[in-house]
Design a protein around this motif. Structure first.
Motif, PDB file in Angstrom:
ATOM      1  N   LEU A  28      34.249  44.830  42.562  1.00  0.00           N
ATOM      2  CA  LEU A  28      35.135  45.899  42.096  1.00  0.00           C
ATOM      3  C   LEU A  28      34.388  47.072  41.477  1.00  0.00           C
ATOM      4  N   TYR A  87      44.405  42.649  34.453  1.00  0.00           N
ATOM      5  CA  TYR A  87      43.844  42.536  35.802  1.00  0.00           C
ATOM      6  C   TYR A  87      44.780  43.192  36.820  1.00  0.00           C
ATOM      7  N   ILE A  91      43.728  46.451  39.094  1.00  0.00           N
ATOM      8  CA  ILE A  91      43.650  46.319  40.550  1.00  0.00           C
ATOM      9  C   ILE A  91      44.699  47.195  41.234  1.00  0.00           C
ATOM     10  N   SER A  94      43.796  50.868  40.964  1.00  0.00           N
ATOM     11  CA  SER A  94      42.663  51.241  41.820  1.00  0.00           C
ATOM     12  C   SER A  94      43.092  51.373  43.280  1.00  0.00           C
ATOM     13  N   ASN A  95      44.200  50.713  43.621  1.00  0.00           N
ATOM     14  CA  ASN A  95      44.754  50.827  44.973  1.00  0.00           C
ATOM     15  C   ASN A  95      45.742  51.986  45.089  1.00  0.00           C
TER      16      ASN A  95
END
Length: 133
Positions: A28, A87, A91, A94-95
């Motif tokens: 990541l 988390y 995640i 970031s997408n």
């Protein structure tokens, strides 16, 4: 039974903290911003701290009264809500599709962790009555 649950939860949280920390550091690192990486690492650190705490509790507390059971429950629930919401937020953002419902869950998880620690203090004070302290 609660002793085993406490120890298993501590071990699982520890394993996952190492796996997720390594995942963030390698896979990541290129995908996350510096802020996202720091947030993710905060989730990993808190998860590991509480994994160790659960193992210590499981090995040293009798875990026979309601107060101790509630203490363990708050710590386990707190880790799940706090760390795993971080988390998910990192995640998903970031997408480019941040799951906003997770935002309010993080502080609830933190509150559960605080309550778990306060209950531990109460347990210690209660033990003091019996130990002559």
């Amino acid at each position: 039974m609660i002793k085993e649950i406490t120890l298993v939860a501590g071990a699982l949280f520890g394993i996952l903290a190492i796996v997720l920390g390594a995942f963030a550091a390698h896979a990541l690192k290129k995908k996350f911003t510096e802020e996202q990486l720091k947030s993710f690492e905060t989730g990993v650190k808190y998860q590991m701290y509480h994994a160790i705490l659960l193992v210590i509790i499981g090995l040293n507390f009798p875990l026979v009264n309601t107060l101790e059971l509630v203490m363990v429950a708050f710590i386990i629930i707190g880790v799940v809500l706090f760390s795993f919401s971080i988390y998910g937020l990192c995640i998903s953002s970031s997408n480019g599709n941040k799951i906003k419902v997770l935002g309010p869950i993080t502080p609830l998880g933190g509150l559960c962790l605080i309550i778990g620690w306060v209950l531990m203090l109460v347990v210690f004070l209660d033990y003091g009555k019996y130990l002559g302290a």
